[in-house]
Design an enzyme around this catalytic site. Structure first.
Site, short mmCIF file in Angstrom:
data_model
loop_
_atom_site.label_atom_id
_atom_site.label_comp_id
_atom_site.label_asym_id
_atom_site.label_seq_id
_atom_site.Cartn_x
_atom_site.Cartn_y
_atom_site.Cartn_z
N TRP A 356 -45.10 33.93 35.78
CA TRP A 356 -45.07 33.72 34.33
C TRP A 356 -43.77 33.06 33.88
O TRP A 356 -43.53 32.93 32.68
CB TRP A 356 -45.23 35.07 33.59
CG TRP A 356 -44.04 36.00 33.72
CD1 TRP A 356 -43.20 36.13 34.79
CD2 TRP A 356 -43.57 36.92 32.74
NE1 TRP A 356 -42.25 37.09 34.55
CE2 TRP A 356 -42.45 37.59 33.29
CE3 TRP A 356 -43.99 37.26 31.46
CZ2 TRP A 356 -41.75 38.58 32.59
CZ3 TRP A 356 -43.28 38.25 30.78
CH2 TRP A 356 -42.18 38.89 31.34
N ASP A 357 -42.92 32.64 34.83
CA ASP A 357 -41.55 32.27 34.48
C ASP A 357 -41.45 31.03 33.60
O ASP A 357 -40.42 30.81 32.97
CB ASP A 357 -40.73 32.08 35.76
CG ASP A 357 -40.61 33.37 36.54
OD1 ASP A 357 -39.52 33.95 36.54
OD2 ASP A 357 -41.62 33.82 37.12
N GLU A 495 -42.09 46.12 37.08
CA GLU A 495 -42.90 46.40 38.27
C GLU A 495 -42.52 47.71 38.96
O GLU A 495 -43.09 48.05 40.00
CB GLU A 495 -42.78 45.23 39.25
CG GLU A 495 -43.33 43.94 38.67
CD GLU A 495 -43.10 42.74 39.57
OE1 GLU A 495 -42.29 42.85 40.51
OE2 GLU A 495 -43.74 41.70 39.33
N LYS A 613 -36.99 48.52 35.98
CA LYS A 613 -36.36 47.35 36.60
C LYS A 613 -35.94 46.37 35.51
O LYS A 613 -34.90 45.72 35.56
CB LYS A 613 -37.36 46.72 37.56
CG LYS A 613 -36.88 45.51 38.33
CD LYS A 613 -38.00 45.00 39.23
CE LYS A 613 -37.58 43.78 40.03
NZ LYS A 613 -38.68 43.25 40.85
N GLN A 614 -36.80 46.24 34.52
CA GLN A 614 -36.52 45.50 33.29
C GLN A 614 -37.38 46.15 32.21
O GLN A 614 -38.48 46.63 32.49
CB GLN A 614 -36.85 44.01 33.43
CG GLN A 614 -38.32 43.73 33.70
CD GLN A 614 -38.59 42.28 34.00
OE1 GLN A 614 -37.89 41.67 34.78
NE2 GLN A 614 -39.60 41.74 33.36
#
Length: 799
Positions: A356-357, A495, A613-614
């Site tokens: 998706w970057d 994730e 993680k984020q």
């Protein structure tokens, strides 16, 4: 460490064998078609060995192999970008001495410099070899003027009359081995290798992949300007080695050049021998200086689309470096080639697959190089039918895009990930990241806002947004007990949470970011139909087979989605997140291995803890303007004022491990409307993700393009306050106090604007070549900025 100076160069002044792999990725060259790691040519001339300090990767964008691999007892059919034969092996020896290697000589000088303006990488070395002083100047390029061309040039300064041995290697026996933990999925990919060569230094290679329709031809030409050498060739273990001897001329200057041409698939004649001949035919005859000049001119044309400058040389260099890698990945040569946006560039990180970057790159591309943004959107549009098929198979409407994509549009997420700490395989459920569809819709909308292209809205943009909206409307299920629509069994961008502790099935319920972006997409779908003319709207509805009652259902879902809260005050990560165990603080701040690996090695899981993680929720604040986000929440019946936003952000900031490269750039953007000082701190850390992290082993697999693109996006969209809206360009600058003066140029609906931020004001000047005024909206009002006119906008501050 890379130096800081006013020139747009990335410079290393010493050789560090332990940092070589990271530098190979940092200083890699590309043109949107070819990508070449900055591995030292002399490292490729010795027999192949398992050298963990160097990796000579060479790639063709989007050229994936889909051969089946046996992984953890499963037959896995997954696409991976192919490491091409290494054509750049080159070294020198004096008399009968040893071949040059920087690890085996006394380096008296070492300097490696990447010229960001021209796309040229230079290396200068001085050393003693066989008792003689040698100076080596290396220059290399991947041509931005010719898509299938790369070049290498060595200029040696030696004592006149000295006998020199030269060795060149074309290595066709390469494997995909750039990421150790991925070796079960990787390995040998090239098949049916064949070589041609002559005594004049020209050679060619052909190969095929598992699918024999996928063909490769590569030609290499050795040149020694001013001298005609005879090259003796031998082949061993699929390596073509060419050697020659000569005496150093009276000038003491000896030059060696390599030109490399790469062809694939339909570019190759059907017969392998003819393909090798065609590759040789395309080798350029121009002087090396001309090849470098034409490539540099193409780079300079590209840079005109950004015109980025800053009074702070380090900020300018970092941002220029990030834009450089962005343009090496998607360039004018990418257009029409059906290429996506891999998060590590065209290298082996994440197998070169597409996630998706581009979400982080689209606001920048759409306002500086809209033709490149359109190329990326075309990649998604070409796979829309496949996404529709995936949705139908799942019993849903619309389009269900895969989390990981490559050539075919099928889901490419590997089923297993190896934990290098425990040696065990971990199931990978991240294919459940359905939010990828909203990212595609967001990108499509950004391109329309930037171009106001009605044909685009009635075509690819409209189709993509509406079919993603249909997917959300069908996956959302109404819960009568809550009188709300729920989206269950998904995974958010974080994730580290794949499911509930001890649950039999993966997936989470009501991920806040997923539900917010689903609501945003459903709103945009209705807006698309409202904006189109009646004829265009009817045509779009007919092509999509849209039922008359669907838009009304979209509105019901968009206004009825459930969002989880903690104590009714702040947005939670997902339903049940606040019921997980609080993590030890040392997990968040201490020096430790990667957390998911560490916990699995202890037979534990991140799923059990309140850590991320984020932070998904912060991603919504990063992506959607605060005013728009508040409107969505109000329509959903969830009041969310500035105080609620502060509490929400503080809650999640206290639980982030920042083990995603995207985390700090997302924090910088999310905090820009709340706490500028904290935003600036995160922004500076994000700028250093690759360049400032010598110990970052992740960079070895390829630079972090999402974070790099995000740094440009935060500067433009959050700090300069540039927002694309239907009624024009909105400019609400809110820079941190420590942001140095900065300027850039952007394109909005075929009109160019020049922006300069300094001394608490943003000055906007419409280019005199514009053909129409630009509608601007700012805090003091609105204005049609005519060609050649300027406007000064005072910046607001956030305490």
């Amino acid at each position: 460490m890379a130096e800081s100076n006013s020139a747009p160069h990335i410079v290393f002044e010493h050789y560090d064998r332990d940092d070589e792999r990271r530098r190979e990725a940092l200083l890699a060259l590309g043109n949107g078609v070819l990508s070449w790691r900055a591995s030292a040519p002399e490292g490729s001339v010795k027999p192949r060995a398992d050298d963990s300090k160097h990796y000579a990767g060479f790639y063709r964008a989007g050229w994936y192999d889909e051969a089946t691999r046996e992984v953890n007892g499963d037959s896995v059919h997954m696409a991976a970008l192919v490491n091409l034969p290494d054509p750049f092996g080159l070294s020198v020896a004096l008399e009968d001495g040893n071949w040059f290697s920087p690890d085996e000589v006394d380096l008296q000088r070492y300097r490696q410099a990447l010229n960001l303006n021209d796309g040229v990488l230079e290396r200068q070395l001085s050393f003693e070899l066989a008792g003689h002083r040698v100076e080596l100047l290396e220059r290399r390029l991947v041509s931005m003027a010719t898509p299938n061309l790369a070049g290498l040039r060595w200029e040696l300064h030696l004592p006149p009359g000295l006998v020199v041995r030269l060795r060149s290697v074309l290595d066709g026996g390469v494997c995909n081995a750039g990421v150790e933990r991925n070796r079960a999925y990787e390995g040998r990919r090239l098949q049916h290798l064949a070589f041609d060569h002559d005594g004049n230094g020209t050679a060619a290679l052909s190969a095929r992949l598992h699918d024999h329709r996928q063909r490769l031809a590569m030609a290499v030409q050795l040149r020694t300007p001013g001298r005609q050498l005879q090259w003796r060739s031998t082949t061993h273990e699929q390596r073509l080695v060419q050697e020659a001897r000569c005496a150093v001329p009276d000038s003491g200057r000896l030059i060696m050049e390599k030109r490399v041409v790469v062809l694939i698939d339909e570019e190759c004649p059907v017969a392998d021998k003819d393909a090798r001949l065609e590759a040789r035919r395309q080798l350029p005859c121009d002087e090396y200086e001309h090849l470098e000049q034409t490539s540099a001119e193409a780079w300079r044309t590209l840079w005109q689309g950004l015109a980025l400058a800053s009074d702070d040389p380090e900020l300018r260099r970092n941002l220029h470096f990030h834009a450089f890698h962005l343009l090496q990945t998607v360039s004018p040569h990418s257009i029409g080639r059906d290429l996506g946006f891999p998060p590590r560039g065209w290298m082996e990180g994440y197998y070169g697959q597409v996630f998706w970057d581009e979400l982080f790159a689209f606001p920048v591309l759409a306002t500086h190089w809209p033709e490149l943004a359109r190329s990326l959107l075309d990649y998604r549009y070409a796979r829309l039918d496949k996404a529709r098929e995936r949705a139908r198979r799942a019993g849903l409407r619309g389009a269900m895009f895969p989390w990981r994509s490559a050539r075919t549009g099928k889901e490419e997420t590997p089923p297993w990930q190896l934990n290098p700490m425990s040696g065990r395989w971990m199931a990978d459920h991240t294919r459940l990241q359905r939010h990828i569809g909203s990212a595609v819709a967001y990108d499509a909308w950004q391109l329309y806002l930037a171009t106001a292209d009605e044909a685009l809205l009635a075509g690819p943009v409209g189709e993509l947004i509406i079919d993603v909206a249909r997917f959300w409307a069908s996956i959302a299920q109404f819960d009568a007990s809550r009188q709300r629509y729920l989206i269950c069994g998904v995974i958010g961008p974080d994730e580290y949470h794949n499911g509930y502790p001890d649950a039999a099935e993966p997936g989470l319920n009501n991920n806040t970011y997923t539900n917010l972006m689903a609501a945003w997409t459903l709103d945009r779908a209705r807006q698309v139909l409202a904006l189109l003319s009646e004829a265009d709207a009817n045509g779009l509805c007919q092509r999509l087979g849209l039922a008359p009652d669907e838009p009304e259902h979209w509105q019901a879902v968009a206004e009825g989605l459930y969002l989880p809260f903690v104590d009714d005050l702040l947005l939670s990560q997902f339903e049940g997140f606040d019921q997980l165990e609080p993590p030890p603080q040392e997990w968040l701040h201490g020096d430790r291995p990667r957390l998911d690996w560490m916990l699995e090695a202890r037979h534990d899981s991140c799923d059990r803890y309140q850590l991320t993680k984020q932070a998904d929720v912060l991603m919504a604040y990063y992506l959607v303007p605060q005013q728009t986000l508040q409107q969505i929440l109000r329509r959903l019946g969830y009041p969310h004022d500035a105080a609620s936003a502060r509490r929400t952000l503080a809650y999640h900031l206290a639980r982030i491990t920042h083990e995603s490269s995207l985390s700090k750039v997302v924090c910088a953007g999310a905090l820009a409307d709340i706490d500028l000082e904290a935003s600036w701190s995160y922004y500076q850390q994000a700028l250093a993700t690759d360049l400032g992290s010598p110990g970052n082993r992740g960079t070895q697999e390829g630079v972090h393009l999402g974070a790099m693109s995000g740094s440009l996006d935060v500067l433009q969209r959050h700090y300069l306050g540039v927002r694309l809206e239907l009624d024009g360009l909105h400019l609400f600058p809110s820079p941190p106090a420590s942001l140095p003066p900065v300027s850039l140029s952007l394109l909005f609906r075929q009109s160019r604007l020049h922006l300069r931020l300094a001394h608490g004001a943003l000055v906007v000047r419409a280019d005199s070549g514009n053909v129409a005024p630009v509608p601007l909206h700012y805090a003091e009002g609105k204005r049609q900025l005519a060609p050649g006119e300027s406007l000064e906008i005072r910046c607001r501050s956030t305490s």
